[in-house]
Scaffold this motif. Structure first.
Motif, PDB file in Angstrom:
ATOM      1  N   UNK A 107       0.833  -1.209   0.000  1.00 52.16           N
ATOM      2  CA  UNK A 107       0.000   0.000   0.000  1.00 52.16           C
ATOM      3  C   UNK A 107       0.865   1.255   0.000  1.00 52.16           C
ATOM      4  N   UNK A 108       1.959   1.227   0.762  1.00 48.94           N
ATOM      5  CA  UNK A 108       2.763   2.450   0.896  1.00 48.94           C
ATOM      6  C   UNK A 108       4.021   2.443   0.033  1.00 48.94           C
ATOM      7  N   UNK A 109       4.201   1.357  -0.731  1.00 49.37           N
ATOM      8  CA  UNK A 109       5.278   1.286  -1.721  1.00 49.37           C
ATOM      9  C   UNK A 109       6.696   1.416  -1.135  1.00 49.37           C
ATOM     10  N   UNK A 110       6.877   0.953   0.093  1.00 44.49           N
ATOM     11  CA  UNK A 110       8.234   0.893   0.658  1.00 44.49           C
ATOM     12  C   UNK A 110       9.010  -0.222  -0.040  1.00 44.49           C
ATOM     13  N   UNK A 111      10.334  -0.083  -0.085  1.00 46.46           N
ATOM     14  CA  UNK A 111      11.161  -1.192  -0.585  1.00 46.46           C
ATOM     15  C   UNK A 111      11.425  -2.154   0.567  1.00 46.46           C
ATOM     16  N   UNK A 112      11.850  -3.385   0.230  1.00 47.39           N
ATOM     17  CA  UNK A 112      12.197  -4.361   1.264  1.00 47.39           C
ATOM     18  C   UNK A 112      13.275  -3.788   2.189  1.00 47.39           C
ATOM     19  N   UNK A 113      14.263  -3.104   1.584  1.00 48.13           N
ATOM     20  CA  UNK A 113      15.365  -2.543   2.371  1.00 48.13           C
ATOM     21  C   UNK A 113      14.869  -1.482   3.355  1.00 48.13           C
ATOM     22  N   UNK A 114      13.921  -0.687   2.900  1.00 44.55           N
ATOM     23  CA  UNK A 114      13.375   0.352   3.779  1.00 44.55           C
ATOM     24  C   UNK A 114      12.623  -0.246   4.969  1.00 44.55           C
ATOM     25  N   UNK A 115      11.835  -1.287   4.677  1.00 41.57           N
ATOM     26  CA  UNK A 115      11.093  -1.940   5.766  1.00 41.57           C
ATOM     27  C   UNK A 115      12.080  -2.591   6.736  1.00 41.57           C
ATOM     28  N   UNK A 116      13.103  -3.253   6.171  1.00 42.98           N
ATOM     29  CA  UNK A 116      14.117  -3.910   6.994  1.00 42.98           C
ATOM     30  C   UNK A 116      14.776  -2.904   7.945  1.00 42.98           C
ATOM     31  N   UNK A 117      15.085  -1.730   7.419  1.00 40.38           N
ATOM     32  CA  UNK A 117      15.723  -0.711   8.251  1.00 40.38           C
ATOM     33  C   UNK A 117      14.774  -0.228   9.345  1.00 40.38           C
TER      34      UNK A 117
ATOM     35  N   UNK B 245      12.418  -1.718  10.830  1.00 38.58           N
ATOM     36  CA  UNK B 245      12.170  -2.676  11.912  1.00 38.58           C
ATOM     37  C   UNK B 245      13.458  -3.337  12.420  1.00 38.58           C
ATOM     38  N   UNK B 246      14.592  -2.862  11.949  1.00 39.17           N
ATOM     39  CA  UNK B 246      15.894  -3.408  12.373  1.00 39.17           C
ATOM     40  C   UNK B 246      15.957  -4.922  12.211  1.00 39.17           C
ATOM     41  N   UNK B 247      15.536  -5.403  11.042  1.00 37.09           N
ATOM     42  CA  UNK B 247      15.661  -6.827  10.713  1.00 37.09           C
ATOM     43  C   UNK B 247      16.329  -6.942   9.346  1.00 37.09           C
TER      44      UNK B 247
ATOM     45  N   UNK C 101      14.484 -11.423   5.964  1.00 40.07           N
ATOM     46  CA  UNK C 101      13.403 -11.705   6.920  1.00 40.07           C
ATOM     47  C   UNK C 101      12.114 -11.008   6.492  1.00 40.07           C
ATOM     48  N   UNK C 102      12.246  -9.784   6.015  1.00 43.74           N
ATOM     49  CA  UNK C 102      11.073  -9.044   5.536  1.00 43.74           C
ATOM     50  C   UNK C 102      10.490  -9.742   4.310  1.00 43.74           C
ATOM     51  N   UNK C 103      11.390 -10.104   3.400  1.00 35.81           N
ATOM     52  CA  UNK C 103      10.956 -10.781   2.169  1.00 35.81           C
ATOM     53  C   UNK C 103      10.193 -12.072   2.492  1.00 35.81           C
ATOM     54  N   UNK C 104      10.777 -12.902   3.367  1.00 46.30           N
ATOM     55  CA  UNK C 104      10.140 -14.172   3.730  1.00 46.30           C
ATOM     56  C   UNK C 104       8.775 -13.936   4.369  1.00 46.30           C
TER      57      UNK C 104
END
Lengths: 110, 110
Positions: free
Chosen positions: B33-43, B45-47, B51-54
């Motif tokens: 919905x918010x079009x974040x990248x996997x890397x952005x989400x990972x950062x 949530x500090x994971x 892990x985000x991808x899975x």
């Protein structure tokens, strides 16, 4: 068994059965839809009456929890009342009658 | 990211979000919905990115599984098409317009 609760459990079961395990499905269907006693179900599956009781109580909570989160049943009730109002008012209007038939069939899952 | 898959995931999320865990909800909403990248989400949530991808891949499967079992989204599409047909044909009929407004609002959850 209270008739109101039985009706509600049978309705929730119709909407959410697919989310239950086979065991949960079996027990709750025999108990509410087929009117088996706890003792009869226990005998059928060679388990204790208490185990059947616990499983059914847990399944009731699960069904109510799904309804709280997804409200498929309460939405169905509201929709159905409106469909009936429309059917009543536009009796003989074949365009609407055909569409109401499709709309009604969507919710009437087997 | 394919637009079609994004739209589908956003739609399924609207119907079944209440059945997800907070983490599943957060990741998949940020991603689709918010079009974040996997890397952005990972950062955020500090994971790890993996892990985000899975987690997102697993959530996609969970959402598709709910849709296969409950088909709330596909039912919504069929219903909505019929509501639009009726609205088109009975433009100006306030009895039907009022009822279609209620019917449409039932499915349009926030």
């Amino acid at each position: 068994m209270e008739i109101e609760k039985t009706n509600r459990m049978n309705a929730l079961f119709e909407f959410y059965a697919a989310l239950l395990t086979d065991k949960q499905m079996n027990y709750i269907e025999l108990y509410y839809a087929d009117d088996y006693s706890l003792a009869e179900i226990a005998e059928e599956f060679s388990v204790s009456r208490q185990a059947v009781y616990d499983n059914i109580k847990r399944t009731e909570k699960i069904l109510e929890d799904y309804e709280m989160k997804l409200h498929m049943y309460s939405d169905y009730i509201v929709r159905n009342e409106i469909f009936e109002e429309i059917a009543e008012r536009y009796k003989g209007d074949s365009f609407l009658e055909e569409r109401l038939e499709i709309l009604t069939s969507i919710d009437n899952r087997e």
